[in-house]
Scaffold this active site. Structure first.
Site, PDB file in Angstrom:
ATOM      1  N   ASP A  23      35.226  27.112  31.222  1.00  0.00           N
ATOM      2  CA  ASP A  23      34.241  26.391  32.024  1.00  0.00           C
ATOM      3  C   ASP A  23      33.132  27.400  32.329  1.00  0.00           C
ATOM      4  O   ASP A  23      33.344  28.350  33.077  1.00  0.00           O
ATOM      5  CB  ASP A  23      34.897  25.888  33.311  1.00  0.00           C
ATOM      6  CG  ASP A  23      33.894  25.227  34.264  1.00  0.00           C
ATOM      7  OD1 ASP A  23      32.684  25.210  33.959  1.00  0.00           O
ATOM      8  OD2 ASP A  23      34.342  24.734  35.318  1.00  0.00           O
ATOM      9  N   LYS A  67      22.880  24.271  36.422  1.00  0.00           N
ATOM     10  CA  LYS A  67      22.571  25.618  36.903  1.00  0.00           C
ATOM     11  C   LYS A  67      21.539  26.214  35.937  1.00  0.00           C
ATOM     12  O   LYS A  67      20.358  26.152  36.192  1.00  0.00           O
ATOM     13  CB  LYS A  67      23.804  26.510  36.963  1.00  0.00           C
ATOM     14  CG  LYS A  67      25.080  25.847  37.411  1.00  0.00           C
ATOM     15  CD  LYS A  67      25.152  25.530  38.894  1.00  0.00           C
ATOM     16  CE  LYS A  67      26.575  25.133  39.262  1.00  0.00           C
ATOM     17  NZ  LYS A  67      26.721  24.602  40.594  1.00  0.00           N
ATOM     18  N   TRP A  91      37.327  25.567  41.549  1.00  0.00           N
ATOM     19  CA  TRP A  91      37.073  24.777  40.337  1.00  0.00           C
ATOM     20  C   TRP A  91      38.154  25.029  39.301  1.00  0.00           C
ATOM     21  O   TRP A  91      38.626  24.102  38.635  1.00  0.00           O
ATOM     22  CB  TRP A  91      35.672  25.073  39.784  1.00  0.00           C
ATOM     23  CG  TRP A  91      34.627  24.726  40.791  1.00  0.00           C
ATOM     24  CD1 TRP A  91      33.867  25.599  41.514  1.00  0.00           C
ATOM     25  CD2 TRP A  91      34.266  23.417  41.245  1.00  0.00           C
ATOM     26  NE1 TRP A  91      33.060  24.899  42.380  1.00  0.00           N
ATOM     27  CE2 TRP A  91      33.278  23.569  42.240  1.00  0.00           C
ATOM     28  CE3 TRP A  91      34.681  22.129  40.902  1.00  0.00           C
ATOM     29  CZ2 TRP A  91      32.697  22.481  42.896  1.00  0.00           C
ATOM     30  CZ3 TRP A  91      34.110  21.040  41.548  1.00  0.00           C
ATOM     31  CH2 TRP A  91      33.135  21.223  42.532  1.00  0.00           C
TER      32      TRP A  91
END
Lengths: 359, 359
Positions: free
Chosen positions: A169, A193, A100
């Site tokens: 992030d 999440k 990511w």
């Protein structure tokens, strides 16, 4: 309902009170006779949800007044390009701690070429650690990090001191621990999440990092459009925001982020201790960088051929979502905020039982 | 539950079977013991929902094989800039039929300046008609239209013949009538009128319009990223897609888009006939361009001071969301697919009763 232990990496387990509130609001929102997904986003009842959600973010993370909280869409992948669109002027620095982080870097590079620099990477060991001891260029517009790396089970456990605005992030560890927001220029993440269901993206931004590019920014990609309109520049993703607001109520009921952190440390310690003790398994991440959210492990040397057998064994016992990402293999137990200690204990029991059966 | 008649402009009334299916899936999805918002988007059960949703789009609109169907996020406002990012090469043409059309044009202009041209506008009469008799430049990369203008109650009722790829924002009238998809290069819209709840955006794109810009397109803004990954380049907005799939099942149960069109024509005729008959009210849009989705009307001359009184009267009778947009004033009844004929009749009864009380 079947008893299942949900270790999905995301979308993942949510607090049951949040899901139940969702069911109620979907049926009849605030006794309006309408579903929460059938009302105007300009109605007072809806605006109250938006306001409460923002207030909860501010309260839970002690967000200073010079920061704005936004609820957008498009996930972290959209932020990968919105960050350079809004913050990049002459140079940007990126830390590569996984796929990511790499994708975030690729978007800056796609837009601005070599003016996007990678300060360090842990690709050399399949991202099983967090790089340390590198320098962040002092002339960068920002320094981008990914605080938790779901695939590899590594996590940055502290709030970095950065010489330039720190952009993080935090898709997979926001609200898992107390945070010093003042150390960041911008924090973003997908909700799916620790703060809700897929479909809403949070952004916490210090206002002074904006407005410096001198370029045209498409309206919908411009953070200032969303700031001016209180995250209602266009129709917001109503239901995901509703679930986020309810999820934050639950976080608060657990003692806020300090309470969550205590539970998360305890759950992770239980599981990592079992991995370290059990002769069949071995953890994949460097111990000091082990994630509190995603616990990655593989079969120990000599037991590699038991992987499939353990997956089946665990499935029989109601474990869901413990297969590791294909790029690491083995197993991954995602034990986000809403994952109860009982589920962690059930997985540990399962590992022990499997060990005995293999003795 | 209270009896209400929901005329909200969007988010708006949804088919009740879709809402009920949402409640069920939120509680226990496919007997998994988990909520639909707690499962992996890579699970077979979820992939089946995505596949069914696409198959329903294709079946209901007879979408040819050389078109892709995408489920994205960010609403029509995001498409306003994604269209030029992906399709603009040398010139683009726009038809201005209202504030949304104007915003779409503004994004092309923001990115490409005067190479984005406006072929016609109905701003001269506050967008109460659809311009006709203009020329579309044959060297444009595409021609952009907004088929239904929610604020002003106007609608393009036919599939235009365009000399260049036709791009249509159909946010507020998709699935309301049969469509000749082959006449379009790209169709897009937010879901929150006829195809579900806010948080998912549909795109139907003919593959040959893509890949011609020669510029870097940020990955998440590139339609080809989403095509390659079956709308799962990143985590999709799970719940909004679930509701979309259920909404399409309901459309099918109503005889598909042909069945919807028949109902929509009937509902609109009932309401417009009452507006034309009732001495207290007058419609705002040119008759030939009247929308089947959003019926806009104001108090007739001599009765302007009754507006507030009618709003209160209607509210008492359970009418929700009939206040007109501030830029037009008066009233707007949004009678999308899921708005039952009974609600339209209730509003008509209300208008008649108010007329009698004012006699």
């Amino acid at each position: 309902m079947k008893t299942v232990h949900n270790f999905n990496a995301g979308p993942c387990i949510l607090p049951q009170p949040a899901v139940e509130a969702g069911v109620k609001a979907l049926t009849n929102f605030k006794d309006s006779g309408l579903s929460v997904i059938e009302i105007s986003h300009r109605s007072k009842d809806w605006e109250a949800v938006m306001a409460e959600c923002e207030a909860q973010w501010r309260e839970l993370l002690h967000i200073p007044d010079n920061y704005k909280v936004l609820f957008l869409t498009g996930g972290a992948s959209t932020q990968f390009m919105m960050v350079p669109f809004n913050l990049f002027h002459t140079k940007a620095a990126y830390l590569e701690t996984g796929v990511w982080a790499k994708k975030a870097y690729a978007e800056a590079k796609g837009l601005h070429g070599d003016a996007a620099v990678k300060v360090a990477s842990s690709a050399d060991r399949n991202y099983n650690y967090i790089p340390k001891g590198y320098d962040v260029p002092k002339d960068a517009d920002y320094f981008h990090i990914t605080t938790n790396n779901t695939i590899y089970g590594t996590e940055i456990h502290t709030d970095y001191d950065s010489p330039v605005p720190l952009v993080a992030d935090m898709s997979s560890d926001i609200m898992s621990r107390p945070l010093d927001v003042a150390k960041y220029g911008l924090i973003y993440g997908g909700a799916q999440k620790n703060v809700g269901t897929a479909g809403v993206t949070f952004v916490i931004v210090r206002e002074d990092v904006l407005g410096k590019t001198g370029r045209y920014i498409p309206t919908i990609l411009d953070y200032t459009s969303h700031i001016k309109n209180g995250s209602m520049y266009n129709t917001p993703p109503v239901f995901p925001i509703f679930i986020m607001n309810e999820t934050l109520k639950w976080v608060k009921s657990q003692g806020g982020v300090a309470g969550m952190y205590k539970q998360n440390v305890e759950k992770a310690a239980l599981l990592y201790n079992e991995i370290d003790r059990n002769k069949l398994f071995v953890g994949t991440a460097e111990k000091e960088d082990r994630s509190l959210m995603n616990v990655c492990f593989v079969m120990n040397k000599g037991f590699e051929n038991k992987e499939e057998a353990f997956l089946n064994f665990a499935k029989e016992k109601g474990m869901v979502g413990i297969k590791g990402h294909r790029s690491v293999g083995g197993f991954r137990a995602s034990i986000y905020n809403a994952c109860p200690k009982e589920s962690v204990q059930a997985l540990i029991d399962c590992m022990r039982e499997f060990e005995r059966s293999e003795a």
